[in-house]
Design a protein around this motif. Sequence first.
Motif, PDB file in Angstrom:
ATOM      1  N   GLN A  21       0.854  -0.980  -0.086  1.00  0.00           N
ATOM      2  CA  GLN A  21       0.002  -0.138  -0.015  1.00  0.00           C
ATOM      3  C   GLN A  21       0.533   1.017  -0.463  1.00  0.00           C
ATOM      4  OE1 GLN A  21      -2.683  -0.705   2.945  1.00  0.00           O
ATOM      5  NE2 GLN A  21      -4.370  -1.095   1.816  1.00  0.00           N
ATOM      6  N   SER A  22       0.316   2.259  -0.519  1.00  0.00           N
ATOM      7  CA  SER A  22       1.084   3.842  -0.340  1.00  0.00           C
ATOM      8  C   SER A  22       0.314   4.755   0.699  1.00  0.00           C
ATOM      9  CB  SER A  22       0.515   4.619  -1.572  1.00  0.00           C
ATOM     10  OG  SER A  22       1.844   3.745  -2.550  1.00  0.00           O
ATOM     11  N   THR A  53       0.741   9.161   1.983  1.00  0.00           N
ATOM     12  CA  THR A  53       1.664  10.188   2.345  1.00  0.00           C
ATOM     13  C   THR A  53       1.400  10.334   3.825  1.00  0.00           C
ATOM     14  OG1 THR A  53       1.107  10.961   0.531  1.00  0.00           O
ATOM     15  CG2 THR A  53       1.482  12.250   1.744  1.00  0.00           C
ATOM     16  N   GLY A 106      12.534   4.647  -0.906  1.00  0.00           N
ATOM     17  CA  GLY A 106      10.903   3.621  -0.701  1.00  0.00           C
ATOM     18  C   GLY A 106      10.272   5.416  -0.395  1.00  0.00           C
ATOM     19  N   TYR A 107      11.106   6.625  -0.834  1.00  0.00           N
ATOM     20  CA  TYR A 107      10.319   7.334   0.121  1.00  0.00           C
ATOM     21  C   TYR A 107      10.531   8.493  -1.400  1.00  0.00           C
ATOM     22  CZ  TYR A 107      11.173   5.388   4.934  1.00  0.00           C
ATOM     23  OH  TYR A 107      10.952   4.618   5.865  1.00  0.00           O
ATOM     24  N   ASN A 108       9.583   9.583  -1.094  1.00  0.00           N
ATOM     25  CA  ASN A 108       9.139  10.822  -1.709  1.00  0.00           C
ATOM     26  C   ASN A 108       9.027  11.888  -1.369  1.00  0.00           C
ATOM     27  OD1 ASN A 108      10.771  10.161  -4.759  1.00  0.00           O
ATOM     28  ND2 ASN A 108       8.956   8.535  -4.537  1.00  0.00           N
ATOM     29  N   ARG A 140       5.378  10.903   1.247  1.00  0.00           N
ATOM     30  CA  ARG A 140       5.142   9.694   0.157  1.00  0.00           C
ATOM     31  C   ARG A 140       6.171   8.317   0.901  1.00  0.00           C
ATOM     32  NH1 ARG A 140       0.395   8.358  -1.272  1.00  0.00           N
ATOM     33  NH2 ARG A 140      -0.095   7.316  -3.345  1.00  0.00           N
ATOM     34  N   LEU A 141       4.983   7.308   1.218  1.00  0.00           N
ATOM     35  CA  LEU A 141       5.315   6.096   0.906  1.00  0.00           C
ATOM     36  C   LEU A 141       4.871   5.501  -0.057  1.00  0.00           C
ATOM     37  CD1 LEU A 141       6.115   7.499   3.810  1.00  0.00           C
ATOM     38  CD2 LEU A 141       6.151   4.159   4.736  1.00  0.00           C
ATOM     39  N   GLU A 142       5.908   5.132  -1.042  1.00  0.00           N
ATOM     40  CA  GLU A 142       5.475   4.022  -2.305  1.00  0.00           C
ATOM     41  C   GLU A 142       5.899   2.245  -2.168  1.00  0.00           C
ATOM     42  OE1 GLU A 142       3.830   5.275  -4.219  1.00  0.00           O
ATOM     43  OE2 GLU A 142       4.544   7.892  -4.703  1.00  0.00           O
ATOM     44  N   LEU A 143       4.408   1.440  -2.131  1.00  0.00           N
ATOM     45  CA  LEU A 143       4.480   0.062  -2.086  1.00  0.00           C
ATOM     46  C   LEU A 143       5.323   0.156  -0.538  1.00  0.00           C
ATOM     47  CD1 LEU A 143       6.262  -1.418  -5.594  1.00  0.00           C
ATOM     48  CD2 LEU A 143       4.020  -0.914  -4.754  1.00  0.00           C
ATOM     49  N   GLN A 197       9.993  -0.491   6.337  1.00  0.00           N
ATOM     50  CA  GLN A 197       9.746   0.864   7.001  1.00  0.00           C
ATOM     51  C   GLN A 197       8.341   1.637   7.892  1.00  0.00           C
ATOM     52  OE1 GLN A 197       7.779   1.794   3.102  1.00  0.00           O
ATOM     53  NE2 GLN A 197       9.443   3.293   2.141  1.00  0.00           N
TER      54      GLN A 197
END
Lengths: 113, 113
Positions: free
Chosen positions: B17-18, B20, B63-65, B77-80, B85
């Motif tokens: 899951q993703s 913010t 793993g972050y943006n 933002r955490l993607e996947l 994490q």
Amino acid sequence: LAKTTQPISMDSYEGQEVNITCSHNNIATNDYITWYQQFPSQGPRFIIQGYKTKVTNEVASLFIPADRKSSTLSLPRVSLSDTAVYYCLVGDFGSGGYQKVTFGTGTKLQVIP
Amino acid sequence: NAGVTQTPKFRILKIGQSMTLQCAQDMNHNYMYWYRQDPGMGLKLIYYSVGAGITDKGEVPNGYNVSRSTTEDFPLRLELAAPSQTSVYFCASSDRKSTDTQYFGPGTRLTVL
């Protein structure tokens, strides 16, 4: 980037003075020394910052010898509420641009009744 | 002033899951930071920003943006999401005009199952 070394943990009785020493042998000329306090489940909180000699505020004192290769955070007459993790950071905060600093694992202070 | 605020306080995600993590500050600070803190460890810098529109990687950015469209907000933002994490995430800000004191938010406790 200056590396810091602190004791992992310390115990102290209530009412005693506590001194936590941080080693930073490769501190650079423009680096400042900053200490933060972190209680469980909270973000760190700034305690004190210095460049050389001695700095004192209402919470703590910071002693920095002439060679600046170490520093000592002094907490007078600790109470149970001073139980926390204390981090020593070294970095150049005054120049342009950002220098990444690391918090390390800090010193866990346990105050005993 | 509210200082640095973070939402949510707690979150459980499933693998893949993703989400913010939100961070806002009302102190007009130019510098903002995201850290993660694993149990019993110090803080590790994920990303930082020196002003609106400018961001850069810290120690552990994979793993972050992040984005910084305004001075006030700095979402992470955490993607996947992955179990690695699972951590407590702290946002901080500073003005770097004098002592560069970092002001921290209350943290977001994230669990990835």
